[in-house]
Design an enzyme around this catalytic site. Structure first.
Site, PDB file in Angstrom:
ATOM      1  CG  ASN A  17      34.201 -37.474 -41.838  1.00 13.83           C
ATOM      2  OD1 ASN A  17      34.316 -36.616 -42.710  1.00 13.83           O
ATOM      3  ND2 ASN A  17      33.016 -37.979 -41.508  1.00 13.83           N
ATOM      4  CG  ASP A  48      26.076 -36.322 -46.617  1.00 12.59           C
ATOM      5  OD1 ASP A  48      26.851 -37.293 -46.508  1.00 12.59           O
ATOM      6  OD2 ASP A  48      25.070 -36.181 -45.906  1.00 12.59           O
TER       7      ASP A  48
HETATM    8  C1  FPP Z   1      30.427 -37.690 -47.161  1.00  6.54           C
HETATM    9  O1  FPP Z   1      29.772 -38.821 -47.722  1.00  6.54           O
HETATM   10  C2  FPP Z   1      31.736 -37.486 -47.790  1.00  6.54           C
HETATM   11  C3  FPP Z   1      32.935 -37.578 -47.143  1.00  6.54           C
HETATM   12  C4  FPP Z   1      33.047 -37.919 -45.732  1.00  6.54           C
HETATM   13  C5  FPP Z   1      34.222 -37.411 -47.848  1.00  6.54           C
HETATM   14  C6  FPP Z   1      34.237 -36.458 -49.013  1.00  6.54           C
HETATM   15  C7  FPP Z   1      35.334 -36.868 -49.919  1.00  6.54           C
HETATM   16  C8  FPP Z   1      35.331 -36.769 -51.262  1.00  6.54           C
HETATM   17  C9  FPP Z   1      34.244 -36.129 -52.008  1.00  6.54           C
HETATM   18  C10 FPP Z   1      36.422 -37.355 -52.091  1.00  6.54           C
HETATM   19  C11 FPP Z   1      37.743 -36.720 -52.013  1.00  6.54           C
HETATM   20  C12 FPP Z   1      37.727 -35.243 -51.858  1.00  6.54           C
HETATM   21  C13 FPP Z   1      38.714 -34.427 -52.296  1.00  6.54           C
HETATM   22  C14 FPP Z   1      38.682 -32.983 -51.987  1.00  6.54           C
HETATM   23  C15 FPP Z   1      39.811 -34.921 -53.081  1.00  6.54           C
HETATM   24  P1  FPP Z   1      29.385 -40.035 -46.772  1.00  6.54           P
HETATM   25  O2  FPP Z   1      30.471 -41.033 -46.857  1.00  6.54           O
HETATM   26  O3  FPP Z   1      29.085 -39.537 -45.397  1.00  6.54           O
HETATM   27  O4  FPP Z   1      28.077 -40.552 -47.471  1.00  6.54           O
HETATM   28  P2  FPP Z   1      26.812 -41.232 -46.765  1.00  6.54           P
HETATM   29  O5  FPP Z   1      26.192 -40.166 -45.900  1.00  6.54           O
HETATM   30  O6  FPP Z   1      25.950 -41.604 -47.929  1.00  6.54           O
HETATM   31  O7  FPP Z   1      27.319 -42.410 -45.996  1.00  6.54           O
END
Ligand code: FPP
Length: 256
Positions: free
Chosen positions: A70, A22
């Protein structure tokens, strides 16, 4: 890689580490960048953590890469995330094969764009021989949906006369989950300081040690992972037993 503050004890490493990655959006926002730039940087953390887990001999790593919630994100962000998945699979294939890492995926994969499904299937097939570590990506995954799906399939098997309700116990139920072939996670890491499970591995995390760090996922690198493992090694896992029972078990059983 810097050395951990205390040396890690190889015999006390978690067999299965699960991670809620996250904080990508916040990482980008703090730099005045688009949210998707946080996901790009987060992909590098995925590479670093996977490599280190493999080097340390951790046999299972499960990453929450895309939740069923998501899908409600802006279309452009979803498109970029799906493109990143594909690029990750293409870029990492040879490294996975060289390091005997088997890729798996859990979640409602039928919701993913066809190209992502195809790349996943190909990578899973091409790495299936990997015997040293299983890397599982949770994609379009939700813990409650996983449990509901398991109950539906199980009820179908009862209706078909393959099982009776008396056959149901926790071990049998596990076989209906996406994670039927995986051990339960020993350690669940969540980055960016939120103390929530967010619908991740709800059944499987019943006895999992939780580790929350304020570090945002794109900043989570080797030192942060080593710190989480160190903290895990200092935890006392009792699974509902007394300290005396645990000590008696440790005296009679070899640690693994
Ligand atoms: C949460 O951060 C993260 C995600 C929804 C996506 C995770 C994806 C990756 C780490 C990149 C690609 C992964 C792979 C396996 C290739 P957020 O966007 O919710 O962050 P925030 O809470 O700060 O808004």
């Amino acid at each position: 890689m810097t050395e951990p503050l205390l040396p890690l004890e190889p015999g006390k490493l978690p067999r299965h580490v699960a991670i809620i990655m996250d904080g990508n959006g916040r990482w980008a926002k703090r730099r005045g960048l688009l949210r998707v730039r946080g996901h790009v940087a987060g992909m590098e953390s995925v590479r670093v953590v996977t490599r280190l887990a493999r080097r340390l001999g951790i046999s299972h790593l499960t990453l929450f890469a895309f939740s069923e919630e998501n899908w409600q994100r802006p279309a452009m962000e979803i498109r970029v995330l799906m493109a990143l998945m594909r690029s990750y699979l293409h870029r990492e294939l040879s490294e996975m094969r060289d390091n005997q890492i088997a890729l798996k995926a859990i979640g409602d994969l039928s919701q993913l764009p066809e190209a992502v499904q195809r790349d996943l299937e190909q990578t899973i097939a091409a790495t299936a021989e990997g015997a040293r570590m299983v890397l599982t990506l949770a994609l379009s995954y939700g813990g409650r949906s996983e449990i509901v799906r398991a109950v539906k399939t199980l009820s179908g098997d009862i209706a078909a006369g393959l099982l009776t309700p008396e056959d149901i116990d926790a071990a049998l139920f596990c076989r209906y989950l996406y994670t039927a072939d995986l051990p339960d996670p020993d350690l669940l890491i969540r980055t960016s300081g939120e103390y929530r499970l967010s619908n991740f591995l709800l059944w499987q995390a019943a006895y999992t040690e939780l580790y929350v760090t304020d570090t945002l996922w794109p900043d989570f690198r080797e030192d942060d992972f080593l710190k989480a493992l160190e903290v895990y090694q200092q935890r006392e896992r009792r699974f509902g037993l007394t300290q005396e029972q645990i000590e008696a078990m440790n005296a009679t059983q070899p640690r693994h």
